[in-house]
Design an enzyme around this catalytic site. Structure first.
Site, PDB file in Angstrom:
ATOM      1  N   HIS A 121      -2.538   3.618   8.531  1.00 54.97           N
ATOM      2  CA  HIS A 121      -1.307   4.794   7.527  1.00 54.97           C
ATOM      3  C   HIS A 121      -1.264   5.610   8.331  1.00 54.97           C
ATOM      4  O   HIS A 121      -2.543   6.000   9.327  1.00 54.97           O
ATOM      5  CB  HIS A 121      -2.382   4.583   6.838  1.00 54.97           C
ATOM      6  CG  HIS A 121      -1.635   5.367   5.120  1.00 54.97           C
ATOM      7  ND1 HIS A 121      -1.676   6.893   5.269  1.00 54.97           N
ATOM      8  CD2 HIS A 121      -1.983   5.098   3.420  1.00 54.97           C
ATOM      9  CE1 HIS A 121      -1.556   7.166   4.377  1.00 54.97           C
ATOM     10  NE2 HIS A 121      -1.021   6.663   3.628  1.00 54.97           N
ATOM     11  N   ASP A 150     -11.267   2.436   7.587  1.00 56.32           N
ATOM     12  CA  ASP A 150     -10.887   2.918   6.147  1.00 56.32           C
ATOM     13  C   ASP A 150     -10.241   1.960   4.970  1.00 56.32           C
ATOM     14  O   ASP A 150      -9.665   1.194   5.940  1.00 56.32           O
ATOM     15  CB  ASP A 150      -8.873   3.295   7.010  1.00 56.32           C
ATOM     16  CG  ASP A 150      -7.797   3.698   5.857  1.00 56.32           C
ATOM     17  OD1 ASP A 150      -8.140   3.679   4.311  1.00 56.32           O
ATOM     18  OD2 ASP A 150      -6.971   4.200   6.203  1.00 56.32           O
ATOM     19  N   GLN A 164      -7.918   0.323   1.119  1.00 50.25           N
ATOM     20  CA  GLN A 164      -6.897  -0.475   0.020  1.00 50.25           C
ATOM     21  C   GLN A 164      -8.500  -2.104   0.335  1.00 50.25           C
ATOM     22  O   GLN A 164      -7.795  -2.432  -1.181  1.00 50.25           O
ATOM     23  CB  GLN A 164      -5.888  -1.174   0.830  1.00 50.25           C
ATOM     24  CG  GLN A 164      -5.172  -0.140   1.298  1.00 50.25           C
ATOM     25  CD  GLN A 164      -4.157  -0.179  -0.335  1.00 50.25           C
ATOM     26  OE1 GLN A 164      -4.016  -0.428  -1.140  1.00 50.25           O
ATOM     27  NE2 GLN A 164      -3.214   1.125  -0.288  1.00 50.25           N
ATOM     28  N   LYS A 188      -6.692   4.643  -5.982  1.00 50.09           N
ATOM     29  CA  LYS A 188      -6.701   3.603  -5.672  1.00 50.09           C
ATOM     30  C   LYS A 188      -7.446   2.886  -6.816  1.00 50.09           C
ATOM     31  O   LYS A 188      -7.214   1.353  -7.006  1.00 50.09           O
ATOM     32  CB  LYS A 188      -6.469   2.927  -4.179  1.00 50.09           C
ATOM     33  CG  LYS A 188      -5.526   4.036  -3.969  1.00 50.09           C
ATOM     34  CD  LYS A 188      -5.380   3.376  -1.923  1.00 50.09           C
ATOM     35  CE  LYS A 188      -4.359   3.986  -1.507  1.00 50.09           C
ATOM     36  NZ  LYS A 188      -3.063   4.630  -1.316  1.00 50.09           N
ATOM     37  N   CYS A 197       4.315   5.610   4.592  1.00 51.57           N
ATOM     38  CA  CYS A 197       3.283   5.779   5.554  1.00 51.57           C
ATOM     39  C   CYS A 197       2.164   5.008   6.596  1.00 51.57           C
ATOM     40  O   CYS A 197       1.852   5.097   7.328  1.00 51.57           O
ATOM     41  CB  CYS A 197       1.901   6.957   4.958  1.00 51.57           C
ATOM     42  SG  CYS A 197       2.738   8.325   3.535  1.00 51.57           S
TER      43      CYS A 197
END
Ligand SMILES: Cc1ncc(COP(=O)(O)O)c(C=O)c1O
Length: 413
Positions: free
Chosen positions: A127, A204, A207, A233, A370
């Site tokens: 991203h 990261d 998600q 999220k 993104c």
């Protein structure tokens, strides 16, 4: 999941364009359950005050609730009691990664290393939040950006050159789960090798944190040094996220921003000293109500249970893949059953399809997500559509997506 669970989400009762809402954009931001909305308003309507400052009752109560949320998040991510001091509240993942790129890079030993000839390794799946801060750091230091490329299947990473990519590199910044393809890079193959070659690892988790239990001590044992995720999220509010860092690294890092709450002693004209982490990295009044509501969100998820969440999401992910695979005018870019599925109607512009779906109450994301470099690797100059599942996704949503796509195809020819 039961219909009861859907009833906990007020947004699902809305009828955009006078249609039943089929919300298939959880990967962008999850809808909020009533528990989180209530926790947020309870802070604002209750004994609200600024934190870490006042000696009066309401300030102490709000401070305790905010720090309790940190502890709830620590427990949610598998940290033992007390170790939540290595969790820093940020605005979101983007700020968490910028914080690392800024402050970690200023540790004297790191600064001495980050120069021409050294490298920052990222992957083709990232991203923009895990690309641009590193490009800025590269520009400031002379380090080069190296990219773990996409494999020939265009659904996974090509790990064949990993060792040479890591040679002389200072940092690896890697997504735990792609926000476009839904794939999870094989961390066991990548992270220990980076570690062996002296590369610091930033992960990261934006998600991945939504779809399965995160155990930070296990990630640390694998070799992860920093891990970030964003609250909105995780069924929590916007404006709050989390950065975890190895305590010894956080301890060695200078502040990210200066101001109130992050100091030990302020002196004039110079000589100000800074608080220990996490306060050192939390300058100014934070997102108080949002932090507390994020604590409520992860407690609510714990109440649902990862077993139930995963069983439900796996069923919905399979249904999503099958729904799309049955339509012969659809091109799918994600591997099966990832729950985050990128696709297009062959030869149609994704923005046209998304607009037609919206008119039928179906919310999907369209565009570059993104992740412009990934779109380039996938040879998708207009980007693509993305449907993603969450705890509230149901078979009716996917039937509505199917009907919506058939109608869009008819209209677009
Ligand atoms: C994989 C990934 N990383 C980072 C981000 C950035 O999150 P935020 O905008 O909340 O900082 C996102 C959001 O879409 C994401 O999916």
């Amino acid at each position: 999941m039961t219909p009861d669970l859907r009833a906990q989400f007020p947004s699902l009762r809305l009828r955009p364009n006078h249609q039943r809402l089929a919300f298939l954009d959880t990967a962008a931001s999850a809808l909020k359950p009533q528990t989180v909305i209530d926790a947020h308003s309870a802070v604002l309507a209750g004994p609200y005050a600024n934190i870490h400052r006042g000696l009066y009752h309401n300030s102490a109560a709000t401070t305790a609730a905010y720090e309790a949320a940190r502890a709830q998040l620590g427990a949610f991510f598998g940290l033992p009691a007390g170790a939540e001091r290595s969790l820093i509240f940020t605005r979101n993942t983007t700020e968490a990664i910028n914080l690392v790129a800024h402050s970690w890079a200023k540790i004297p030993a790191v600064a001495a290393r980050l120069k021409q000839g050294s490298a920052i390794v990222i992957s083709a799946l990232e991203h923009h939040a895990n690309i641009v801060p590193w490009q800025m750091l590269a520009a400031a230091t002379g380090a080069e950006i190296r990219v773990i490329p996409l494999a020939a299947d265009r659904q996974s990473l090509d790990l064949s050159n990993l060792e040479s990519l890591f040679q002389g590199a200072a940092i690896l910044a890697l997504s735990q789960m792609s926000n476009v393809l839904g794939v999870r890079p094989p961390l066991e193959e990548i992270v220990p090798m980076a570690k062996q070659l002296g590369v610091t690892v930033v992960m990261d988790g934006s998600q991945a944190a939504v779809h399965g239990a995160i155990n930070l001590p296990e990630l640390a044992a694998l070799g992860v040094d920093f891990w970030a995720c964003t609250g909105h999220k995780l069924y929590g509010p916007t404006g709050v996220g989390v950065l975890w860092g190895r305590p010894e690294l956080l301890e060695a890092m200078p502040p990210y921003q200066g101001g109130g709450d992050m100091i030990d002693e302020v002196k004039l004209p110079h000589g100000t000293t800074f608080a220990a982490p996490p306060a050192r990295f939390e300058a100014g009044t934070p997102a108080i109500a949002e932090g507390i509501a994020l604590g409520a969100a992860v407690q609510w998820m714990q109440g649902l249970g990862w077993g139930n969440i995963q069983a439900h999401e796996e069923a919905m992910a399979a249904l999503l893949t099958n729904t799309l695979a049955e339509l012969d005018f659809i091109e799918i870019y994600s591997p099966p059953h990832t729950g985050i599925t990128a696709f297009n109607i062959t030869s149609a512009h994704p923005a046209d399809v998304a607009t037609l779906l919206d008119q039928q109450g179906v919310a999907v994301r369209s565009g570059h997500h993104c992740a412009m470099p990934l779109m380039k690797c996938l040879d998708l100059p207009n980007g693509c559509l993305r449907a993603s599942v969450g705890v509230y996704t149901c078979a009716e949503d996917l039937a509505q997506l199917r009907e919506g796509l058939i109608k869009a195809k008819k209209l677009l020819g």
